[in-house]
Design an enzyme around this catalytic site. Structure first.
Site, PDB file in Angstrom:
ATOM      1  N   SER A 170       0.724  -1.066  -0.019  1.00 53.51           N
ATOM      2  CA  SER A 170      -0.009   0.070   0.103  1.00 53.51           C
ATOM      3  C   SER A 170       1.102   1.364   0.035  1.00 53.51           C
ATOM      4  CB  SER A 170      -0.952  -0.106   1.111  1.00 53.51           C
ATOM      5  OG  SER A 170      -1.789  -1.061   1.400  1.00 53.51           O
ATOM      6  N   ASP A 171       1.896   1.268   0.682  1.00 54.79           N
ATOM      7  CA  ASP A 171       2.886   2.364   0.793  1.00 54.79           C
ATOM      8  C   ASP A 171       3.327   2.561  -0.395  1.00 54.79           C
ATOM      9  OD1 ASP A 171       2.443   3.419   3.399  1.00 54.79           O
ATOM     10  OD2 ASP A 171       4.188   1.883   4.231  1.00 54.79           O
ATOM     11  N   ARG A 172       3.871   1.610  -0.958  1.00 53.00           N
ATOM     12  CA  ARG A 172       4.577   1.661  -2.419  1.00 53.00           C
ATOM     13  C   ARG A 172       3.880   2.106  -3.612  1.00 53.00           C
ATOM     14  NH1 ARG A 172      10.193   0.845  -1.080  1.00 53.00           N
ATOM     15  NH2 ARG A 172      10.365  -0.117   0.478  1.00 53.00           N
TER      16      ARG A 172
END
Length: 416
Positions: free
Chosen positions: A177-179
């Site tokens: 999700s972060d990337r």
């Protein structure tokens, strides 16, 4: 665009762009790492305690964790206490000389700090203000905190993992999700810079994790729910079959994807099945294979067990059937493709010593990004220099340090 020496000395398509980076952990730093690789000058604003990822091992010295080293190369670090009035003022003075401010502080907290879009625009109307946050700010979850695990769960990844065959719901073992959201932030910045070149105007952009990942997941798995009324269940069957995994060979593992009709004809010819499976209607067309994907993949698994990995690689390469070895992260560090292209290269950090580094993965014909970056900075390594560039006198800088409004690194010493 800015014309400061630190910006114009850089190379790449974003050379001359200055970014004030108020991000931490992974999502925002991953985005600004890419922007730095593309040539932007990135000023990383950290708290006096530093980015959390500084303190996550393994590491050689305190404050220089492995993820931090990879996500923050090519940046300059200034440590400011944004809750201190003088620290906030220093951030605003830096923003006056920047093209972009990017943050993953919750917008509500950013507003309390006086660094919301309206406050910053009052000091720099041309600035592009990018807020990476958990949720679109027009919805009921606007103020909720968000982390990678939470967004993975909220967008269905653990559910999909269990559908795929995991014994219980599980997160993907990467900060997905972060990337993914970080990549959305990169194109938001670059597109907004292009828009500003045409209009002369800055703007505020919200990049929400939940919506970014919902798009990512539903693009594959909305499936029958696409239609109203539904024409089936959610889930892309080819991705969810338990047989979609690296295949066991007679002596190891191999990743194989026999995908289109040409691949299947070549595969059958290579294994001598032209009069066998090639006549099975389940294998005849792309639609038929998709409808019987469990049986198709199970049959491939049976066949792959009959020869060694090396034999299959030679046979499949000759037949132009897509295949790749099943690598570990350690295998990637010695991969001939990654080494020969310069994507992976060896470097020496001034305090952390020899390490493996990654270049930007794209290649450009006219404005190529630099293949190597300056090393990830110590906490506050550039505090004095950046404040001086913002117009602070040496005496004023020492006063700010004494007051605790900022922090500077001790040259050549790793941060505690």
């Amino acid at each position: 665009m800015t014309d400061d020496t630190h910006s114009t000395s850089r190379t790449g398509p974003l050379a001359g762009v200055r970014i004030l980076d108020l991000t931490s952990v992974i999502m925002g730093p991953f985005a600004t790492q890419i922007l730095a690789q593309l040539g932007a000058e990135v000023i990383k604003v950290e708290t006096p305690d530093g980015d959390n990822m500084r303190h996550v091992g393994p590491m050689r010295h305190p404050g220089m964790g492995h993820i931090f080293l990879h996500a923050n190369a090519g940046k300059r670090s200034i440590a400011l206490d944004l809750k201190h009035p003088e620290g906030r003022e220093a951030a605003l003075r830096l923003a006056e000389r920047c093209d972009v401010l990017i943050s993953n502080v919750r917008p509500q907290a950013l507003a309390r700090l006086g660094l919301d879009p309206a406050s910053v625009a009052a000091r720099n109307p041309r600035l592009i203000h990018v807020s990476c946050c958990g949720f679109d700010q027009e919805g009921p979850d606007a103020a909720r905190p968000a982390y990678d695990d939470l967004i993975q769960g909220a967008t269905g990844i653990p559910w999909l993992m269990q559908q795929y065959g995991a014994p219980e719901p599980a997160y993907a073992p990467t900060t997905l999700s972060d990337r993914v959201t970080g990549l959305h932030a990169v194109y938001a910045v670059t597109a907004a810079l292009y828009a500003r070149e045409k209009t002369g105007q800055g703007q505020a952009i919200v990049v929400p994790m939940f919506e970014a990942m919902a798009q990512f997941i539903l693009g594959d798995h909305m499936a029958g729910l696409t239609f109203d009324p539904p024409r089936g269940d959610p889930g892309y069957a080819r991705l969810l079959t338990a047989h979609r995994k690296p295949y066991a060979t007679a002596d190891g593992m191999l990743c194989v994807l026999i995908y289109n009709d040409k691949h299947w004809r070549s595969f059958f010819a290579a294994i001598g099945e032209a009069q066998g499976l090639a006549q099975d209607p389940r294998f005849a067309t792309h639609s038929a294979r998709a409808a019987h994907i469990d049986a198709v993949y199970a049959e491939v698994a049976r066949i792959l067990r009959t020869r060694t990995t090396a034999d299959w690689q030679a046979l499949l390469d000759a037949a132009d059937v897509p295949n790749m070895p099943m690598n570990s992260p350690a295998d990637l560090l010695t991969d001939a493709q990654l080494r020969s292209t310069g994507f992976l290269h060896d470097s020496v950090h001034p305090t952390e010593g020899p390490m493996h580094a990654m270049a930007h993965p794209t290649r450009w014909s006219a404005t190529p990004p630099a293949r190597t970056q300056a090393p990830a900075p110590q906490l506050g390594e550039h505090t004095r220099a950046l404040l001086s560039e913002a117009g602070y006198s040496p005496a004023h800088i020492e006063t700010l340090l004494t007051q605790g409004a900022c922090r500077a690194a001790i040259t050549g010493v790793s941060t505690p």
